[in-house]
Design an enzyme around this catalytic site. Structure first.
Site, mmCIF file in Angstrom:
data_model
loop_
_atom_site.group_PDB
_atom_site.id
_atom_site.type_symbol
_atom_site.label_atom_id
_atom_site.label_comp_id
_atom_site.label_asym_id
_atom_site.label_seq_id
_atom_site.Cartn_x
_atom_site.Cartn_y
_atom_site.Cartn_z
ATOM 1 N N TYR A 4 24.878 88.454 46.695
ATOM 2 C CA TYR A 4 25.612 87.985 47.888
ATOM 3 C C TYR A 4 26.693 89.004 48.254
ATOM 4 O O TYR A 4 26.795 89.442 49.403
ATOM 5 C CB TYR A 4 26.247 86.609 47.601
ATOM 6 N N SER A 48 34.055 89.851 53.039
ATOM 7 C CA SER A 48 34.683 89.049 51.990
ATOM 8 C C SER A 48 35.494 89.944 51.076
ATOM 9 O O SER A 48 35.173 91.132 50.897
ATOM 10 C CB SER A 48 33.569 88.364 51.189
ATOM 11 N N LYS A 102 27.373 91.770 51.613
ATOM 12 C CA LYS A 102 28.594 91.944 52.421
ATOM 13 C C LYS A 102 28.980 93.421 52.459
ATOM 14 O O LYS A 102 29.318 93.965 53.512
ATOM 15 C CB LYS A 102 29.742 91.103 51.845
HETATM 16 C C1 UD1 Z 1 33.393 83.380 45.561
HETATM 17 C C2 UD1 Z 1 33.095 84.811 45.947
HETATM 18 C C3 UD1 Z 1 33.527 85.072 47.357
HETATM 19 C C4 UD1 Z 1 32.866 84.105 48.281
HETATM 20 C C5 UD1 Z 1 33.256 82.714 47.848
HETATM 21 C C6 UD1 Z 1 32.586 81.697 48.764
HETATM 22 C C7 UD1 Z 1 33.160 86.583 44.294
HETATM 23 C C8 UD1 Z 1 34.030 87.392 43.390
HETATM 24 N N1 UD1 Z 1 33.802 85.689 45.055
HETATM 25 O O1 UD1 Z 1 34.798 83.270 45.479
HETATM 26 O O2 UD1 Z 1 33.179 86.357 47.740
HETATM 27 O O3 UD1 Z 1 33.271 84.357 49.589
HETATM 28 O O4 UD1 Z 1 32.844 82.500 46.504
HETATM 29 O O5 UD1 Z 1 31.351 81.296 48.322
HETATM 30 O O6 UD1 Z 1 31.969 86.717 44.318
HETATM 31 N N2 UD1 Z 1 36.630 77.173 39.831
HETATM 32 C C9 UD1 Z 1 36.757 76.235 38.819
HETATM 33 N N3 UD1 Z 1 35.936 75.147 38.833
HETATM 34 C C10 UD1 Z 1 34.994 74.950 39.804
HETATM 35 C C11 UD1 Z 1 34.864 75.916 40.846
HETATM 36 C C12 UD1 Z 1 35.701 77.019 40.817
HETATM 37 O O7 UD1 Z 1 37.592 76.376 37.916
HETATM 38 O O8 UD1 Z 1 34.270 73.954 39.761
HETATM 39 C C13 UD1 Z 1 37.518 78.348 39.840
HETATM 40 C C14 UD1 Z 1 36.773 79.659 39.732
HETATM 41 O O9 UD1 Z 1 36.583 80.017 38.413
HETATM 42 C C15 UD1 Z 1 37.740 80.592 40.489
HETATM 43 C C16 UD1 Z 1 38.397 79.692 41.534
HETATM 44 O O10 UD1 Z 1 38.197 78.371 41.073
HETATM 45 O O11 UD1 Z 1 38.722 81.061 39.620
HETATM 46 C C17 UD1 Z 1 37.804 79.848 42.919
HETATM 47 O O12 UD1 Z 1 36.382 79.743 42.834
HETATM 48 P P1 UD1 Z 1 35.432 79.662 44.111
HETATM 49 O O13 UD1 Z 1 35.941 78.637 45.055
HETATM 50 O O14 UD1 Z 1 34.041 79.518 43.620
HETATM 51 O O15 UD1 Z 1 35.640 81.058 44.841
HETATM 52 P P2 UD1 Z 1 35.528 82.564 44.273
HETATM 53 O O16 UD1 Z 1 34.707 82.605 43.061
HETATM 54 O O17 UD1 Z 1 36.913 83.103 44.219
#
Ligand code: UD1
Length: 338
Positions: free
Chosen positions: A149, A124, A153
């Site tokens: 997690y 990842s 990785k």
């Molecule tokens: C995280 C992990 C990544 C993992 C992935 C899948 C880290 C840094 N990243 O990615 O390694 O493979 O999850 O589980 O650990 N967001 C919102 N509202 C929500 C959900 C998300 O605003 O309800 C935003 C988050 O703040 C982020 C973006 O959307 O900025 C993407 O979030 P998300 O889909 O959870 O993925 P990552 O955090 O990038």
């Protein structure tokens, strides 16, 4: 060629199994069903026209794993089986280390004992943490991930490098950015358990009325619109990269190979851009509110995926709108099954 796909009924695993079958590989799935359902196996068969061999067990059960290796001549493995919830991993770190690393080691022991090479590991972009430069290429220095997690990785990668070096094996470490979307048939996609943590499943469930509104975690980041930026890669594009990575490993003449590839689109999109794209692609509304930042989130991460293009002849082809359209079709399919 026969490939063991662990976690082959999961989100990225199921899409990759389809691509493998369509490229003439025999597939054996081991999946403990902790994050999947049996209908995915039926749907893989519907999409690919072939049914993979399937064993439902936990890879920590060494004796069952050995039986699979006894029964089939296995030429390689793609290892998807792992726990993947970032928040949960902070509450249950031992479960994450045990599940993600013991199962990996058990398969590698079989590879070592039986003289099998060709191992592909789901890594990842979390291994880069908040990188000092964007886009992130494979030489970008790694940082210790905040979550357990993420640490599994990074540790998995280290285990595989040592494994390849000591036992002269071929391994490929694939660093995914943010996988999204569903199969164009709408028969395969992500099955979030409970309240989704990841953005796109949450957006989808909000659009369908399962969730009241999306919480956008922070709009005060140092980005063009203040929301965090990620590289969203379409799951079918990602699945295809696995086949290319496997074909490359198999064609290598050197005994020891350690390949590392970033798999992303090379383009960053903000949370607001994802919401707008979803609304545009599907002509639906996604109500949202702006909230405080989520603990542990980074500001920006997007890939330089040129190495994969150069060495694998692979690049992401599907637009964000198109990927998000498939997600909506999958949601409608899930609702039609109820
Ligand atoms: C995280 C992990 C990544 C993992 C992935 C899948 C880290 C840094 N990243 O990615 O390694 O493979 O999850 O589980 O650990 N967001 C919102 N509202 C929500 C959900 C998300 O605003 O309800 C935003 C988050 O703040 C982020 C973006 O959307 O900025 C993407 O979030 P998300 O889909 O959870 O993925 P990552 O955090 O990038």
């Amino acid at each position: 060629m026969t490939i063991l796909v662990t976690g082959g009924l999961g989100y990225i695993g199921s899409h990759t199994v389809v691509e493998l079958l369509q490229n003439g590989f025999q597939v054996i799935i081991v999946d403990d069903m902790s994050n999947s359902e049996k209908f995915i196996l039926d749907n893989i068969e519907k999409v690919a026209g072939k049914r993979p061999v399937f064993f439902p067990f936990d890879l920590r059960r060494k004796e069952l794993l050995a039986q699979v290796f006894d029964a089939y001549e296995i030429d390689g493995c793609i290892n998807f089986a792992a726990f993947k919830a970032v928040g949960e991993s902070q509450e249950k770190p031992l479960d994450y280390y045990e599940n993600n690393l013991f199962s990996l080691i058990n398969i590698l022991q079989e590879f070592k004992n039986r003289n099998i090479s060709n191992f592909i590991f789901s890594s990842s972009c979390t291994v880069y943490g908040q990188a000092d430069q964007q886009p992130i290429d494979e030489d970008t220095p790694l940082k210790t991930p905040e979550s357990s997690y993420g640490k599994t990785k990074q540790m998995g990668e280290e285990i595989l490098k040592d494994f390849a070096t000591a036992y002269k094996k071929k391994v490929s470490l694939l660093r995914y950015f943010n996988p999204i979307g569903s199969h164009p048939s709408a028969l395969l996609g992500e099955l979030p358990i409970g309240i989704p943590n990841n953005l796109v499943p949450y957006v989808t469930q909000t659009a369908s009325g399962i969730r009241e509104q999306l919480s956008i975690w922070g709009n005060d980041y140092d980005t063009p619109d203040g929301t965090a930026v990620r590289d969203y890669i379409y799951v079918v594009d990602l699945a295809k990269a696995h086949v290319k990575a496997l074909q490359k490993l198999m064609a290598e003449t050197s005994e020891t190979v350690i390949d590392i590839y970033n798999l992303g689109t090379g383009k960053g999109s903000s949370v607001l851009e994802v919401v707008e794209s979803f609304e545009r692609a599907n002509d639906v509304k996604v109500p949202y509110k702006i909230c405080d930042r989520r603990d542990g989130d980074i500001t920006v991460a997007y890939a330089n995926a040129d190495k994969a293009e150069r060495e694998l002849g692979w690049k992401a082809e599907t637009s964000l709108d198109e990927a998000l359209r498939t997600t909506w079709e999958w949601q409608k399919y899930l609702e039609s099954r109820k």
